[in-house]
Each structure stands twice: as C-alpha cells, then as structure tokens.
Design an enzyme around this catalytic site. Structure first.
Site, PDB file in Angstrom:
ATOM      1  N   PRO A   1       7.747  -1.659  -0.318  1.00  0.00           N
ATOM      2  CA  PRO A   1       6.580  -2.456   0.077  1.00  0.00           C
ATOM      3  C   PRO A   1       6.331  -2.545   1.590  1.00  0.00           C
ATOM      4  O   PRO A   1       5.196  -2.409   2.027  1.00  0.00           O
ATOM      5  CB  PRO A   1       6.900  -3.850  -0.491  1.00  0.00           C
ATOM      6  CG  PRO A   1       7.858  -3.607  -1.609  1.00  0.00           C
ATOM      7  CD  PRO A   1       8.659  -2.410  -1.210  1.00  0.00           C
TER       8      PRO A   1
ATOM      9  N   THR B   1       4.169   2.469   3.608  1.00  0.00           N
ATOM     10  CA  THR B   1       3.326   2.151   4.765  1.00  0.00           C
ATOM     11  C   THR B   1       3.966   0.969   5.481  1.00  0.00           C
ATOM     12  O   THR B   1       4.046  -0.131   4.918  1.00  0.00           O
ATOM     13  CB  THR B   1       1.902   1.752   4.314  1.00  0.00           C
ATOM     14  OG1 THR B   1       1.336   2.834   3.585  1.00  0.00           O
ATOM     15  CG2 THR B   1       1.025   1.438   5.518  1.00  0.00           C
TER      16      THR B   1
ATOM     17  N   LYS C   1      -1.856   6.684   9.664  1.00  0.00           N
ATOM     18  CA  LYS C   1      -2.204   5.893   8.470  1.00  0.00           C
ATOM     19  C   LYS C   1      -2.940   4.606   8.861  1.00  0.00           C
ATOM     20  O   LYS C   1      -3.995   4.291   8.295  1.00  0.00           O
ATOM     21  CB  LYS C   1      -0.918   5.584   7.697  1.00  0.00           C
ATOM     22  CG  LYS C   1      -1.024   4.572   6.592  1.00  0.00           C
ATOM     23  CD  LYS C   1      -1.611   5.131   5.340  1.00  0.00           C
ATOM     24  CE  LYS C   1      -1.794   4.015   4.308  1.00  0.00           C
ATOM     25  NZ  LYS C   1      -2.497   4.436   3.135  1.00  0.00           N
TER      26      LYS C   1
HETATM   27  P1  NAD Z   1       4.890  -1.734  -5.477  1.00  0.00           P
HETATM   28  O1  NAD Z   1       5.137  -3.136  -5.073  1.00  0.00           O
HETATM   29  O2  NAD Z   1       4.195  -1.445  -6.763  1.00  0.00           O
HETATM   30  O3  NAD Z   1       6.299  -0.929  -5.520  1.00  0.00           O
HETATM   31  C1  NAD Z   1       7.349  -1.135  -4.627  1.00  0.00           C
HETATM   32  C2  NAD Z   1       8.651  -1.000  -5.399  1.00  0.00           C
HETATM   33  O4  NAD Z   1       9.744  -1.115  -4.479  1.00  0.00           O
HETATM   34  C3  NAD Z   1       8.837  -2.096  -6.466  1.00  0.00           C
HETATM   35  O5  NAD Z   1       9.068  -1.492  -7.723  1.00  0.00           O
HETATM   36  C4  NAD Z   1      10.060  -2.865  -5.968  1.00  0.00           C
HETATM   37  O6  NAD Z   1      10.868  -3.373  -7.007  1.00  0.00           O
HETATM   38  C5  NAD Z   1      10.778  -1.798  -5.159  1.00  0.00           C
HETATM   39  N1  NAD Z   1      11.725  -2.356  -4.193  1.00  0.00           N
HETATM   40  C6  NAD Z   1      11.524  -3.341  -3.280  1.00  0.00           C
HETATM   41  N2  NAD Z   1      12.647  -3.556  -2.560  1.00  0.00           N
HETATM   42  C7  NAD Z   1      13.578  -2.677  -3.032  1.00  0.00           C
HETATM   43  C8  NAD Z   1      14.927  -2.425  -2.703  1.00  0.00           C
HETATM   44  N3  NAD Z   1      15.571  -3.112  -1.758  1.00  0.00           N
HETATM   45  N4  NAD Z   1      15.582  -1.459  -3.395  1.00  0.00           N
HETATM   46  C9  NAD Z   1      14.941  -0.756  -4.374  1.00  0.00           C
HETATM   47  N5  NAD Z   1      13.664  -0.962  -4.740  1.00  0.00           N
HETATM   48  C10 NAD Z   1      12.991  -1.909  -4.071  1.00  0.00           C
HETATM   49  O7  NAD Z   1       4.111  -1.064  -4.255  1.00  0.00           O
HETATM   50  P2  NAD Z   1       3.219   0.282  -4.278  1.00  0.00           P
HETATM   51  O8  NAD Z   1       1.811  -0.039  -4.596  1.00  0.00           O
HETATM   52  O9  NAD Z   1       3.943   1.324  -5.054  1.00  0.00           O
HETATM   53  O10 NAD Z   1       3.246   0.663  -2.717  1.00  0.00           O
HETATM   54  C11 NAD Z   1       4.405   1.200  -2.103  1.00  0.00           C
HETATM   55  C12 NAD Z   1       4.068   1.555  -0.678  1.00  0.00           C
HETATM   56  O11 NAD Z   1       2.991   2.489  -0.670  1.00  0.00           O
HETATM   57  C13 NAD Z   1       3.610   0.356   0.168  1.00  0.00           C
HETATM   58  O12 NAD Z   1       4.157   0.474   1.446  1.00  0.00           O
HETATM   59  C14 NAD Z   1       2.095   0.499   0.170  1.00  0.00           C
HETATM   60  O13 NAD Z   1       1.501  -0.083   1.321  1.00  0.00           O
HETATM   61  C15 NAD Z   1       1.940   2.007   0.154  1.00  0.00           C
HETATM   62  N6  NAD Z   1       0.670   2.488  -0.403  1.00  0.00           N
HETATM   63  C16 NAD Z   1       0.186   1.955  -1.551  1.00  0.00           C
HETATM   64  C17 NAD Z   1      -1.022   2.435  -2.065  1.00  0.00           C
HETATM   65  C18 NAD Z   1      -1.596   1.868  -3.352  1.00  0.00           C
HETATM   66  O14 NAD Z   1      -2.763   2.152  -3.651  1.00  0.00           O
HETATM   67  N7  NAD Z   1      -0.821   1.101  -4.131  1.00  0.00           N
HETATM   68  C19 NAD Z   1      -1.710   3.457  -1.411  1.00  0.00           C
HETATM   69  C20 NAD Z   1      -1.158   4.019  -0.262  1.00  0.00           C
HETATM   70  C21 NAD Z   1       0.036   3.518   0.237  1.00  0.00           C
END
Ligand code: NAD
Length: 296
Positions: A66, A96, A171
C-alpha cells in the site's frame, strides 16, 4: 526455472502474480491476508507462510504494497527481505510510494549487496489482470535490463526513467497532471451544460479542438460521450478517488520537499480531500464531477 517471490497480493498484486505464474515462473506468494494467498494459489502460485520462506530461494522479489511504510518494513525489518534473500537477488518494488522512501530503501538494498528498482505502474486493476500495465522504472540500467523480461509479462509499456526513485517521480507527476485535467474537464462540461450546450455536442467539438485531453476522450466524466467511462455507471470505479488523493498527496509532499510551486496540483488535492471528507472517496476519480456540480 526463475523463482520469483511476490509479496502483496491485493487488488493489483493478484493480477500481476497470476500473469507471472501463467508465464511459467515459480512464484512464491506471501501476503498478511490468508485469503489473498489462497487466491494466488488458485492462480498457480505456491503459498509462502512468511517473508523468509517466500524469498529465501527467490532470484527476484516483487512487492506490491500500500505505502512507503509497508515497503520499508517488508524490506528492512529483522525478518524482512534483506535479511533473508539469497545473494545476487533482484528486488522490484511496484508499489506507489514517496520518493525519499523509495530512494532510501534502494540505497539500503545496494549497501546490502542487492540490486533494486522502484517500478510503479499505471493501468489499474484491469491492466494488472490483462498484463497491460505501464511500468516506470528507476534504478541502475543493469537492474532494469535484468527486470525487463519479467516486467514484460505484466505490462505492455516498460520504461527506464533513470536513477533510483525516478519511477516514483514519473508516477506522481503523471497522476498530478491526470487529476488536474480531470477536474478541468469536469468544469468545462458542467459550464457548457449550464449555458445550454449538451455534453455530446460539446464533446464532439472540444475533442477535435484544443481542449482535447485523455480525461475527455478516454474517460469522459460527463455521462454519454464515452460509453465505457465510469460516469455511465454512476461513477463506480475504475480508479477510486481515494487512490487519486493518495497520489496527489505524494505529489504535494514531493513538491514541498523540492520547494516547487504546484498550485493546480495543490488545488486538486484539496478537491479530492473534500470527496474523502464527504465519504465519497470510493467513487471513481471522475466522480469529482459530482463535487463540481454540487451534487456529491
Ligand atoms: P491493496 O490494498 O488491494 O493490496 C495491498 C496488499 O498488501 C494487501 O493484500 C495487504 O494485505 C498486503 N500487505 C500490506 N502489508 C503487508 C506486509 N507487511 N506483508 C505482506 N503483505 C502486506 O492495494 P492495491 O490496490 O493492490 O495497490 C497496491 C499498490 O499499487 C499501491 O501502492 C497503490 O497505490 C498502487 N496502485 C494501485 C492501483 C489501483 O488501481 N488499485 C493502480 C496503480 C497503482
């Protein structure tokens, strides 16, 4: 066979890990959520019970977490990636996050003898599932060259943006611009409508004139002209306003650190923060149209 540890199997990570498993990599999946890990197993990955078992045999580690604090913990804690990865492993962080954390964690990786890149993405959950993401990579060219064939299985466009942290710079600057032109596009469509010009006619004119931009032609925030746009589904995401706000906050942090004036970026952050305050940050980011119209 190349072994890849994938840590962070949320909305984005699951699609990306699935594409690596489909490409016949040996993918070791770890997430704090058991459900996320079992989804990855269904997609062809092997479950890892902790970071150590995910990374200890991995040639490459990919993280999709995250925010910066999670990235720092996963890589640098006592039971984290640096402490357990095998010699010569390559690390790719696609989360990100803020530029200083990205640069600091990469410097620490290199001090521990590893190669590491920041490689944030655009393209959203759909792009992650379809393997059509855009990757913006920062770090040594040698790390980029090693990562590129792997990233090609998850993305359509893979760029080397230069030194460590430059992927995050690309980004946040891109998404700041996206937030600004989305809000500008909402203002123009709303004003046109209030002055008696319907959305389709304004679209037909402006999309071939100098006001044309991506928010208008690919993601029109006024319902009608672009049938696939979230505006036609009452602004169901897509790319949530809360995610846009996260990126705009990162851009403002970076601007403040660099002592750079970004008045429209700051205004965009303030408007998306109003959506958050109204509890509407789960709408698509084009739902800022509702705020502009006074109907949030
Ligand atoms: P999300 O919250 O769905 O997934 C994050 C995952 O990380 C969760 O499953 C969580 O349990 C896991 N996590 C957190 N801490 C952890 C740890 N210490 N060890 C192991 N796992 C851990 O978020 P997302 O939507 O998949 O986004 C992830 C990244 O991608 C973010 O930085 C976001 O800004 C970026 N992003 C997201 C999008 C989008 O449309 N969702 C688009 C571009 C970029």
């Amino acid at each position: 066979m190349t072994t890849i540890a994938f840590i962070g199997l949320g909305n984005m990570g699951i699609g990306m890990a699935t594409n690596l498993a489909k490409a016949d990599y040996d993918v070791r999946a770890f997430d704090l959520s058991d459900d996320a890990v079992s989804n990855a197993v269904k997609a062809g990955c092997k479950a890892a019970k902790d970071i150590r078992s995910a990374v200890s045999e991995a040639d490459v580690v990919v993280t999709m977490l995250p925010a910066g604090k999670h990235v720092r913990t996963v890589y640098t804690s006592e039971d984290g990636v640096f402490a357990n990865a095998k010699e010569g492993a390559l690390f790719i962080d696609s989360s990100t996050i803020d530029v200083p954390t990205a640069r600091d964690v990469i410097a620490k990786a290199e001090a521990n003898g590893f190669s590491m890149m920041d490689a944030p993405v655009s393209g959203g959950v759909g792009g992650a599932a379809a393997g059509s993401l855009t990757f913006m990579c920062g770090g040594e060219k040698s790390a980029y060259d090693q990562a590129k064939p792997i990233l090609d299985h998850m993305g359509k466009n893979v760029f080397h943006a230069g030194e460590a942290g430059n992927g995050q710079v690309a980004k946040v600057c891109n998404n700041m611009l996206l937030g600004i032109h989305m809000i500008g596009t909402c203002e123009a469509f709303n004003l046109a409508e209030k002055l008696g010009l319907d959305a389709q006619t304004f679209y037909d004119i402006s999309s071939t004139a100098s006001g044309q931009n991506w928010s208008m032609t690919s993601y029109c925030p006024a319902p009608g002209p672009v049938p696939s746009a979230p505006s036609n589904k009452d602004y169901a995401p897509g790319f949530a306003a809360g995610m846009m706000l996260k990126d705009l906050r990162l851009a403002q942090e970076a601007a403040s650190t660099a002592r750079v004036s970004t008045p429209l970026g700051a205004q965009s952050e303030a408007l998306y923060a109003l959506m958050e305050a109204a509890g509407k940050d789960d709408l698509d980011f084009s739902g800022v149209m509702k705020l502009i119209k006074g109907s949030l």
